[in-house]
Design a protein around this motif. Structure first.
Motif: not given
Length: 100
Positions: A80, A83-84, A86-88, A90-91, A94
């Motif tokens: 987790e 994954l958290n 990676v999400t941050e 990538l955001e 972007n």
């Protein structure tokens, strides 16, 4: 008190990056009469570049987590915390691209 610095990650922790950077790329042959390289179209080069990016990106994400103090178990791709992160990441990437 003094500021604590993260211990450097041993070079053995990132052999894929070292292997890619230390191995000379295979040179494409001279252009043929059609202007395309015999050893790789732009489509083939794009696919290869994306494959390198995928591998290097995963290594970079894990290395960044380790340098920040996460444990090796936190950098497993199904964790987790990973994954958290990676999400941050990538955001943030972007948002950086949208500002250009």
């Amino acid at each position: 008190g003094g500021m604590m610095m993260a211990a450097p990650v041993p070079s053995a922790a990132s052999p894929p990056a070292l292997a890619v950077l230390s191995s000379p790329p295979t040179r494409a042959r001279r252009k043929d009469s059609s202007g395309e390289r015999e050893n790789g179209s732009d489509e083939g080069k794009l696919k290869m570049a994306l494959d390198f990016h995928r591998a290097e990106s995963a290594s970079l994400l894990k290395r960044c987590m380790l340098l920040a103090g996460y444990g090796p178990h936190d950098t497993e791709e199904c964790d987790e915390k990973y994954l958290n992160f990676v999400t941050e990441a990538l955001e943030a990437e972007n948002q950086s691209l949208l500002k250009r």
